[in-house]
Design a protein around this motif. Structure first.
Motif, short mmCIF file in Angstrom:
data_model
loop_
_atom_site.label_atom_id
_atom_site.label_comp_id
_atom_site.label_asym_id
_atom_site.label_seq_id
_atom_site.Cartn_x
_atom_site.Cartn_y
_atom_site.Cartn_z
N ASN A 64 -1.01 -21.56 -7.54
CA ASN A 64 -0.35 -22.63 -8.27
C ASN A 64 1.00 -23.03 -7.66
OD1 ASN A 64 -2.47 -22.71 -10.06
ND2 ASN A 64 -1.47 -21.41 -11.59
N GLN A 65 1.50 -22.23 -6.68
CA GLN A 65 2.81 -22.50 -6.08
C GLN A 65 2.74 -23.41 -4.86
OE1 GLN A 65 6.01 -21.44 -7.04
NE2 GLN A 65 4.94 -20.96 -8.94
N TRP A 66 1.56 -23.99 -4.58
CA TRP A 66 1.42 -24.83 -3.38
C TRP A 66 2.38 -26.02 -3.43
CZ3 TRP A 66 0.38 -29.99 -3.38
CH2 TRP A 66 -0.11 -30.55 -4.57
N SER A 67 2.59 -26.57 -4.64
CA SER A 67 3.49 -27.73 -4.75
C SER A 67 4.94 -27.33 -4.49
CB SER A 67 3.35 -28.38 -6.13
OG SER A 67 3.64 -27.45 -7.16
N PHE A 68 5.30 -26.10 -4.84
CA PHE A 68 6.65 -25.62 -4.57
C PHE A 68 6.86 -25.47 -3.06
CE2 PHE A 68 10.16 -22.65 -4.19
CZ PHE A 68 11.03 -23.08 -5.18
N PHE A 69 5.84 -24.95 -2.37
CA PHE A 69 5.91 -24.82 -0.92
C PHE A 69 6.07 -26.20 -0.27
CE2 PHE A 69 3.79 -24.89 3.24
CZ PHE A 69 4.54 -23.94 3.91
N LEU A 70 5.30 -27.18 -0.73
CA LEU A 70 5.39 -28.53 -0.19
C LEU A 70 6.78 -29.12 -0.44
CD1 LEU A 70 3.94 -30.92 1.13
CD2 LEU A 70 3.18 -31.62 -1.16
N THR A 71 7.31 -28.90 -1.64
CA THR A 71 8.64 -29.41 -1.98
C THR A 71 9.71 -28.82 -1.08
OG1 THR A 71 8.01 -29.72 -4.31
CG2 THR A 71 10.37 -29.59 -3.82
N MET A 72 9.66 -27.50 -0.88
CA MET A 72 10.67 -26.85 -0.05
C MET A 72 10.55 -27.28 1.41
SD MET A 72 12.47 -25.32 -2.23
CE MET A 72 13.63 -24.56 -1.08
N THR A 73 9.32 -27.48 1.86
CA THR A 73 9.12 -27.90 3.25
C THR A 73 9.68 -29.30 3.48
OG1 THR A 73 7.12 -26.54 3.45
CG2 THR A 73 7.42 -28.31 5.06
N ILE A 74 9.33 -30.24 2.59
CA ILE A 74 9.84 -31.61 2.72
C ILE A 74 11.35 -31.65 2.50
CG2 ILE A 74 9.77 -33.93 1.74
CD1 ILE A 74 6.82 -33.42 1.06
#
Length: 315
Positions: A64-74
């Motif tokens: 469920n943390q995939w969106s957090f990873f995407l946010t931090m990357t961007i």
């Protein structure tokens, strides 16, 4: 959370930093012992703490943390690239100088302050994965990228040795850092269904439990032993670090659609002072070394003001 509670939360944190500062200022610690404290945190204590935090988390929670990873990357990589372009085209910095400027204005001291600040707000278990994700983004993506760009810049200026830029080697070096490879290993193991048994948890907790106090003390020592240069570039890096990137992260989190709690974590993780690691990379390239070391100190002082403001507005 009201202002009184915020300061009650932050006072022990900044008190530990001040004690470390006095140790550095009065020469109880020197640059070598300061590096030792930083090594203890970044290569041993924090990786152990994150490994346990991740491998005691359920597989579904991690997915469920995939969106957090995407946010931090961007948020992190995107902000670095934007600053790199501005520094290169607007301020006419050479490529190496632009890369070091952008790296130090982007990279937060998440490894040193994240456990204490976020842990006091959300609980230690809740913040292990966000901090681990930030570690992967910074150590496996941002630092190698900034190093590659800096090396290419030196190559173009004729300052590098007679050898080609080893991009793969630089990336692999970034991945070999404990703050990148240990959380990454823990993520893979958890996705495969591994859950750390109590014997491993208790063993790693022996070193992982010292993370918070030692990390904050190390920040203070590093500030105490450095001389501050009040040059405009140092202030510029500091303002970008504690003001601009948190505002940028608000936009990114909104566009990705993070929930409220994860948005707060993402914003606070990038709002911490500049990173001593980023300053060390600048020193290695002999580019903006004085300014980046000074910005680490200035941004730490500014965070005494900005962190309470962010927490009061977000919580």
């Amino acid at each position: 959370m009201n202002i009184g509670n915020i300061f009650l939360t932050l006072i022990p944190i900044f008190f530990t930093i001040i004690i470390g500062y006095l140790g550095g200022y009065f020469k109880v610690f020197n640059s070598e012992s300061s590096k030792g404290l930083n090594t203890l945190v970044t290569k041993f204590a924090l990786p152990a703490h994150l490994f346990i935090g991740i491998t005691t988390t359920s597989k579904q929670t991690l997915i469920n943390q995939w969106s957090f990873f995407l946010t931090m990357t961007i948020g992190v990589i995107g902000f670095y690239i934007i600053l790199l372009i501005v520094a290169r085209l607007v301020f006419k910095f050479d490529l190496t100088k632009a890369s070091m400027f952008s790296l130090n204005a982007t990279q937060p001291a998440f490894a040193f302050m994240g456990i204490s600040v976020l842990g006091s707000l959300f609980g230690a278990q809740e913040i292990a994965i966000p901090i681990a994700i930030t570690g992967i983004v910074v150590n496996a993506l941002l630092d190698p990228l900034a190093t590659i760009v800096g090396t290419v810049g030196q190559s173009g200026l004729g300052k590098s040795k007679d050898e080609k830029t080893n991009i793969l080697g630089i990336v692999l070096h970034g991945l070999s850092e404990p703050l990148a490879c240990i959380p990454l290993l823990a993520v893979v193991l958890t996705l495969l269904g591994f859950q750390a048994p109590d014997i491993i948890k208790n063993a790693l907790d022996q070193i992982g439990s010292v993370t918070s106090g030692v990390a904050l003390f190390a920040v203070g020592v590093t500030v105490g032993i450095r001389k501050i240069s009040l040059r405009p570039i140092a202030f510029g890096i500091s303002i970008l670090k504690v003001v601009a990137i948190p505002l940028y992260m608000i936009l990114v989190a909104h566009l990705i659609g993070l929930d409220h709690a994860d948005t707060i974590k993402a914003i606070l993780l990038v709002s911490f002072p500049g990173s001593a690691v980023a300053a060390m990379i600048s020193t290695r390239f002999d580019s903006l070394s004085t300014e980046t070391a000074s910005s680490f100190v200035i941004s730490t002082i500014l965070s005494l003001i900005t962190l309470p403001i962010y927490i009061s507005l977000l919580m």
